[in-house]
Enzyme design. Structure first.
Site, PDB file in Angstrom:
ATOM      1  N   ASN A 239       0.836  -1.196   0.000  1.00 13.61           N
ATOM      2  CA  ASN A 239       0.000   0.000   0.000  1.00 13.61           C
ATOM      3  C   ASN A 239       0.877   1.256   0.000  1.00 13.61           C
ATOM      4  O   ASN A 239       0.735   2.147   0.844  1.00 13.61           O
ATOM      5  CB  ASN A 239      -0.938   0.001   1.200  1.00 13.61           C
ATOM      6  CG  ASN A 239      -2.238   0.723   0.909  1.00 13.61           C
ATOM      7  OD1 ASN A 239      -2.389   1.367  -0.136  1.00 13.61           O
ATOM      8  ND2 ASN A 239      -3.180   0.648   1.834  1.00 13.61           N
TER       9      ASN A 239
ATOM     10  N   HIS B  57      -8.975   3.816   7.957  1.00 11.00           N
ATOM     11  CA  HIS B  57      -9.492   2.515   7.551  1.00 11.00           C
ATOM     12  C   HIS B  57     -10.920   2.296   8.020  1.00 11.00           C
ATOM     13  O   HIS B  57     -11.704   1.637   7.330  1.00 11.00           O
ATOM     14  CB  HIS B  57      -8.598   1.393   8.091  1.00 11.00           C
ATOM     15  CG  HIS B  57      -7.389   1.142   7.253  1.00 11.00           C
ATOM     16  ND1 HIS B  57      -6.203   1.794   7.450  1.00 11.00           N
ATOM     17  CD2 HIS B  57      -7.186   0.310   6.202  1.00 11.00           C
ATOM     18  CE1 HIS B  57      -5.315   1.367   6.557  1.00 11.00           C
ATOM     19  NE2 HIS B  57      -5.886   0.476   5.792  1.00 11.00           N
TER      20      HIS B  57
END
Length: 524
Positions: free
Chosen positions: A339, A370
């Site tokens: 990521n 998140h």
């Protein structure tokens, strides 16, 4: 058959034939439609024969269609965030624009994240409708900080990285819509810098990549073909799709916390299953991020100069390096190559700007971004401790002279197993989402890795002299210091000389746009 979706039901028959949830089918179909559109954008709406205005309209309108097709009415939240943030970008003072945008976008995102639990329930959809909103949050906050850097701060006060991306003017409404809603990144990212995106739209992304190697100058204005790289990435996508469908059903991660499995399986069986089941989740992310990268490359976006052999590089906005992740022998190598664009976003909007406890602040922001599932916070809070403990252990063993050196192959195998197992141990709550199964899993192992980490932090000192040596090693402070950066074949890259969270204290953060050193353990 799973038909839970807020998006289109046009592909319901295909969902029935494939056995995949409808929202996953919609996502894959939209991504392959985006791939076709990306090829057309490069071949028929090339910047040499199409105005930037037309390319902006195509990118934004098709992206709007894709998000509505995938998520239906829930796409409204993305449009609301875009309009609110543009209003702030237009009317807020440049001195506070980054603060307003950050609070507004993160606040709105977290409100939607809460609705995922208390309105829609845990894990209702296999593709998360808040994903595009998360990507837009990255984009608008990055843009706001870049406008603040360019219009409210003196150039001498900026790092080299900030100087490169600083904005000297606010974007037009069409440019903003194209940047936030473009079809190439609307569903799976990655988050890209505004200047890089505008250079791509206007056809300037090849002009600035003139490269010298072997004493020869290769002009960047000769546009290289992305086809070899695109075909390679599509092959990886196909392989990962097969692996995910096969492995995820065979080794579900939830079984690690199943009471019957814990009671019946031996410790060695459970540890092996933990490693395999967490590894089995990775192909899903490899599939989504590699396909997104291929879409951008097919459109001509992502060119990053040439390597030492004169081959074109298309990794400007790549989000991962699969080989380095799977062969990593330390946690740092995994988080550096996982990521990547999210790690860069966290570094640029948080880590390099927070005056105190930047590592903890970065982990907290990553967890909040998140979502609000408790498992996310368990993973990221553990991540802070594990990163600091691994840093101290690395210092200690690096300077401890044992009088013998184990065989290289043995060191590699043991390091690989320890690293992969540790990451699986920390990441599992992220996959389980809830507290109860996560605690059930950890208590069944007596929290042994947590205990080892705490003992490491308590017993090993923060700094070390060279054991058996008369020299002492001085720790690097958080102050900005000068460091040398080895230029790549594409020329000097932006350098931020602040130490990074997962670095050893004696290492500098001298990474370029692709070399990430911000620890996120982000898995989405």
């Amino acid at each position: 058959m799973d038909v839970r979706t807020t998006g289109s039901t046009l592909l319901l028959p295909l969902s029935g034939m494939s056995g995949l949830p409808l929202d996953q089918v919609n996502f894959v179909a939209c991504q392959f439609l985006a791939f076709i559109a990306a090829c057309l954008l490069r071949l028929y709406w090339h910047p040499s024969q199409t105005s930037p205005w037309v390319r902006h309209v195509i990118a934004a309108s098709l992206g709007t269609f894709l998000i509505i097709f995938c998520f239906g009415w829930y796409a409204t939240h993305c449009f609301v965030q875009v309009l609110l943030c543009y209003a702030v970008l237009t009317f807020a003072s440049v001195g506070n624009i980054h603060k307003f945008i950050f609070v507004l976008s993160m606040g709105y995102l977290m409100l939607i994240q809460v609705s995922r639990i208390y309105v829609f329930g845990y894990g209702l959809f296999s593709t998360d409708f808040s994903g595009p909103l998360m990507l837009m949050t990255q984009k608008v906050t990055s843009l706001a900080f870049q406008i603040h850097d360019g219009l409210a701060k003196e150039e001498a006060d900026l790092t080299v990285d900030q100087q490169r991306f600083a904005m000297r003017a606010r974007p037009s409404f069409l440019e903003f819509l194209s940047y936030t809603l473009n079809f190439m990144s609307i569903l799976a990212g990655p988050c890209t810098c505004y200047k890089d995106y505008i250079a791509f739209i206007e056809g300037r992304n090849f002009w600035i990549k003139e490269t010298k190697f072997d004493g020869k100058c290769l002009p960047g204005r000769i546009e290289p073909s992305p086809l070899p790289v695109v075909w390679k990435k599509l092959l990886i996508v196909a392989s990962c799709s097969v692996l995910f469908v096969t492995l995820s059903k065979t080794f579900p991660a939830a079984r690690n916390a199943d009471a019957e499995f814990i009671a019946s399986a031996s410790l060695s069986t459970r540890l092996c299953y933990l490693l395999v089941s967490v590894q089995a989740v990775r192909p899903k992310y490899y599939f989504a991020w590699t396909l997104a990268d291929a879409i951008n490359n097919a459109a001509g976006f992502g060119f990053n100069g040439y390597d030492e052999n004169g081959r074109s590089r298309w990794d400007l906005i790549s989000n991962l390096n699969i080989w380095k992740i799977e062969t990593a022998t330390d946690i740092k190598s995994i988080v550096n190559n996982w990521n990547i664009q999210t790690s860069l976003w966290l570094k640029r909007v948080c880590y390099t700007r927070v005056p105190v406890y930047p590592t903890a602040a970065t982990f907290a922001l990553s967890a909040a971004w998140h979502g609000v599932y408790p498992g996310y916070y368990m993973t990221f809070s553990c991540g802070v401790l594990f990163i600091h403990a691994s840093r101290r252990a690395r210092h200690f063993f690096r300077q401890l002279h044992l009088g013998w050196t184990p065989p290289q192959l043995s060191r590699v195998i043991v390091s690989w197993l320890v690293t992969q197992f540790t990451v699986a141990y920390v990441v599992l709550p992220f996959l389980l989402l809830a507290v109860e199964p996560s605690l059930r899993f950890y208590s069944s192992l007596n929290f042994f890795l947590h205990i080892m980490v705490v003992l490491t932090l308590l017993l090993l000192p923060r700094t070390f002299g060279h054991i058996g040596s008369t020299h002492s090693q001085l720790p690097v402070t958080k102050a900005t210091i000068l460091g040398k950066h080895k230029d790549s074949v594409t020329g000097p890259s932006p350098v931020d000389t602040r130490p990074c969270p997962i670095h050893n204290d004696d290492e500098l953060c001298t990474h370029s746009n692709q070399d990430v050193e911000v620890s996120t353990l982000a898995t989405q």
